[in-house]
Every structure is written in structure tokens, then in C-alpha cells.
Design a protein around this motif. Sequence first.
Motif: not given
Lengths: 505, 208
Positions: A461-462, A471, A473-475, A478, A483, A502, A504
Amino acid sequence: MEGILPSGKPLKGKRANSVEVEGAAAACETCHRRSGMGSLEGNIVVTPITGRFLFANENNRPIALVDPRAPKNVSRAHSPYTQASLAKAIRKGINVGNRLLSPLMPHYDLSNAEVKAVMAYLRQLSADLSPGVGEDTLHFATVVTPGVDPKKQEAMLGMMQKAFTQRNASQEDYSGRMRMPIDLLPRTLRNWQLTVWELKGAPDTWAGQLAEKYRKEPVFAVISGLSNTTWQPVHAFCQQEKIPCMLPSTTLPATETAFYSLYYSRGVALEADVLAKYLRDQGKNAPHRIVQVYRDDEVGRTAAKALTEALRDSGIQVESRVLSGQDEPDLNVAMKDIANEDGLMLWLRPADLSAVSKIMPTLPATRTFASGFLEEENYASMPKAWQPQIRIVYPYELGEKRQKNIVALKKWLQSWNLPLVDETFQSEVFFNLLFLTDLSSQMLDNLYRDYMVERAEDMLSLGSNVSAYPHLSSARGQRFASKGAYIARFAENGKLVAETNWIVP
Amino acid sequence: MYSLQQYLKSTTQKVVIAALISVSTFFFATPLLAAESAEVEEGSPAPDFIRTIADYKLPDVEVTRKDDKKLKFIKELDDGRPVIMNFIFASCSAICPMLSHVFSQVQTKLAKDSQKVHLMSISIDPESDTPTILSEYAKKFGAGSDWDFYTGTTEASLAIQKAFNAFRGDKMNHSSVIFMRAAPGKSWVRLEGFVSPDVAIREYRSLR
């Protein structure tokens, strides 16, 4: 890794702010990660703890970039750790330079034997570079499954080959080009090499083909990929061989998550969940029944099953029908007895939708939906008479924001004279190529596959979002970067606009 | 990377630096906390945090509690109880588990108080942290009825983070920070850094 001591008891630690941790939460891997290469969270740097970093002399210790946002922030010089100094760090939080470690680092009451075991473990952790890393070459593969649109295949491979050529050329030529400070850190120059794994025949034979190709040329990672049917055999292969499998373009990612595979989204299963949430949220105004029509293939079955499950106990009855062909009798069977107040979900590709519209010039149900993934951006072919009524479950960004995201892709394609065949798909490939460039810059010479996956988790995500998704994004843990989805409708000019926020699920 | 000057400049609300403990370490050497803090005597405890008093303009956004109820964020904050709040996300491996351990111990230690405290954890990864995932997370840290978890739209989460000057561009840049307030209308105490449960409770007890 689970935070269990040799005695079978849970590992216990205590942080400087007297917060106690136990078991998995106290395990080294929680912060230093599976590769042992550390991580970064907020302004907390978790340093590498593999043997190559802890126990080596200055001369043969590698360099790790501990904060990709601050290219000067590399792992620091220190005397090699011994068993005694490591024990002091582990037990008292004091490093080999006699300085306090971060308060985040717990203190562990480990015995000498246990410290010795930790040392032995760290010595072999990420000790050798991963397969696919040659003296002067870094090998990557991409996977193409049978039956994909040749134009898309050509577009993807064209983009990848161009990006690899561009990258290899730029690393040889240090003059005349603006360089990021990160590029000036010492590293071995390796050319990227791309091999295309084109699969043939039935999915149950793919595992064998992949193994054979991998045996001939081991690759460090699988980048992108194209499939309009199952991806499961590739997913399983990557997991088995521990190969990062980065962001393939498929409407049907594997449903179970696994460490080595990252996806853009859950594909048609995500769309099913978004639609279900949208319908559920209508409460009393929701249709009593929804008819879903799908092709009896992997994608169709997965989508239909997901919607059925997502609407279980919702009070909305789901009726599933298979479209077996484009002849009139087949179409009539699939589309019979649909009332105006029913919901209708068409899990169909453009050619099938077009066939349906021949027997149904106007839509039978007020609330009719189609899949954004299956449409593949072919909205121009949507029957005109359907446009005011039909809604698209749309998993990408729309309008100006979308244009802003993909402007870089368009310029890049133009400058290399590459065709724009499918905007959302090519934006996935483009994002992935830029992301790979970033990742490889940040990894320096620490070419370990686990480390690559961890960097990807942290960094997704950076970077700038050049994809068609709103967008990404992960972590840690994940595996699906986007999503949600919009419910979109056709504006009078034939363009799609968002009808909802949006969603989710 | 924020320097102290930049930090103060960017802070639009009134911030009073009440106590600066090891400011230089925290702001200028944070990336190197692990290796670069001052040389110390063995065992000397020096958990670093910065305490500030601040007033924040709260955003009028809707949040989703972990029981899937949609609620006005301001109403949740202003329900009359004192509030202790933090920002977390479920896939976070280092800072959030520590913050949540602190909350868990604060919860236990304040359980017998007649004046109930409202512990609030706001997700900064709301699309991933669905109510189901937050419920599992809450269970893992033994959250009781006075400790609530919230998610919502990305926009809502961002608005809250920005209002509390806790947004650092991405969830991966988040910092360890706890906010507390005695009652609606009172100022917030902001504790940024490593706070022990005992310090958090001491701060809570001295809220005015």
C-alpha cells in the motif's frame, strides 16, 4: 515459530513497559518474520536476526535496508554476537554494543541450552540465497494457462519483456538518469530474466508441466500470469515449491490462502459477496428471489456457489440455472419464468450476454446485475436497450480517480509503442512490474523468497497506485489486495458510473 | 520521518508539551531505537513516551462496531463515560498487539471501579478488519463489554485518524499512541510511545 520451548511449555517474555507476552505472540517470528530479516512498523525498526547479520564480521556481513522510506537507514555495524552477548540481548534487552534494545523487544528468561538452540536456528535461517538467484541473473517466470485471449497474452508478455529490458538497461547505465538514493546502495548487479510458462491441456496436468519447467529453469518468483479459468494448480505448485507467486490476473484465485500467493482480489467470489451484501442491505425492499444464470465451468460454478452461500439465511431465495449454449432452446431454458420483481444475476461473458439479448431485447427483471470481472471491460457490446436497467458489480475504480490512477500506464505504453488492449488487466500487469522493481530495490542482495513475500505484505500500500483498483493494501497474512466493489450503472453517454459507495463485504 | 519541529508545525490543534521524556531519542533516532538509544546501565528501565494535552475536532462519521451495529462515532465517544482510545489493525504484528495487551491489562485493573471506563479501539485497516475479524481479535485479548472495537469505511477511519493527528500516510506507518479523556468536552491526554499498563492507569486516574 509457535513460541513453544523445548520443554513443551509456552515461551514467555516481558517487555520494558512490563507487558507480558506468551506463546506465538512472544515468538521471534512475530516481529522478525519467517525469514528472520526483520520488519518495519510505524517508526519501529525490527532488525534482521539471521546468522549472517548477527554472527558475521564487518567484512562479510550483508547490508539490509531496514526502512525503505529512508534509504540511508541500513542495518548497522556491530561486533559479531557471541553466545554470551546474544544471551544478554535475549534476557536483558541489551545489545552487543551495550545499548538498550527497543522496549518492544521482550526479555526472555531462556536457559543457556535454549540460547544455544536459538543460535543454531538463526545460523541456518536465510543462510543461502533462494533458488533462481544466479551469479549475474535473477530468474522470473510468468504463467499463461490455456484458452486465454491471445491479444491479452501478447499484451502482457510485451509489457513484461519491455519492462525487463528497460530495467536491465537502466542498471547498467548509471549516467544521465535520475536515480533514487536507494539505487546507490551497494548490491550485486543481476539481470532479470523472464521465462514464460505456457501451460497446455487440462488443469490436472498442469502440476506436472510446472514441475518439469521448474526443473529445467528454477525461478526466484512467478510474476503476474493470465488465466480465465482455475488458478488452483499454479497456487498449489507455488506453495509446494515455496515460490512467491505475485499478483496473477485471474478471475478465479484459489479460495484458501497460502503464504506464497498474493492476489489482486478474490475475483468472482468477491463479486458474489458484494452483491449479497448490497441485496441484504436493502432489507424489506430486497427481492424475494434472485435467479442466477451461469456457465457450467470453473468460474461459473464458483461464482454461483459463492452467491448461494452469501445469501444463505437472508430470506432471499436463490435459484441457480446453467446456460448450456447459445442456441435458442438453451437460452429459453435459462431465462424462463423470470418476473419483474425478481433479482437476476447474469454470470456471463459478453458473447453470452449478447446471445441472451437476442431472445430478450428487454430485461425481464427490474434488478438485473452482471459481473465486472467477466465483462472484461467490453461494455460497448452491452445491448443498448439493457443499459438503463442493468447494473454491474464492478471491482475497479471509476471516473476521474480511475483516470488519475492509470495515466502512468497509458504514458508508459505510449512511450514503448505498446497497445492498450484491456485497461484493467494491463493496469494489473503494470502495477506488478513497478512493485517488483520497488521490492527488488529494497531487498538489495538479500534475495530470499520469504523476505520478498514479507516485503510485499508490508509495502503493497506504500507505492503509488497505478492500477485500476481504488486502493491496494496488504499486511501480514492478508492475501487479497483489493477488498470491495461498486454497484455501477450505465450513464446516458454509455459510460459506467458508480451507483453505490465502495462496498466491502 | 517526522522531526520534532515538523511535528509541532504540522499539529494544527493546540498542543501543550507537558512532559518530554527522551525527546531526542524518540523523534530523532526512532528508526534506530533498536540499536541506537543512549548507553545504559544494565536493567535501567526507560520506556519512552511523550505526553501531550490536546483538543481535537471530532469528525461526524459513521462507524461499525464489532457487533455489526452502525453508530455515530461522536455519540460513541460522548456516551458519558471516560474514554481510553487507540488505533489498531488485526494483521499488525508488533505495535498493535502491544497496545492491545496494555488495554487488556487496563481493563482488568479498572474492572472494579464504580465509574466504568469506555475502552475504544479503532481499526486503521477497516476494509480488512470486518466485524467478524475484529470480534476474533477482541476475543484473543479478552475484551469485555466495556472494550469496543470499530471499523467502517476507509474514509471514516481516515477522518478519525486525521482528527486525532494520528494519520501517517499508511497503516504501516502508524505509531503507538493512546488517547484518554475524562468526559465529553474535556481535553484529551495523548500518550505517544511505549506506555505500560501502570502508567496508563496512573494517567487515567489523574484525568481532570
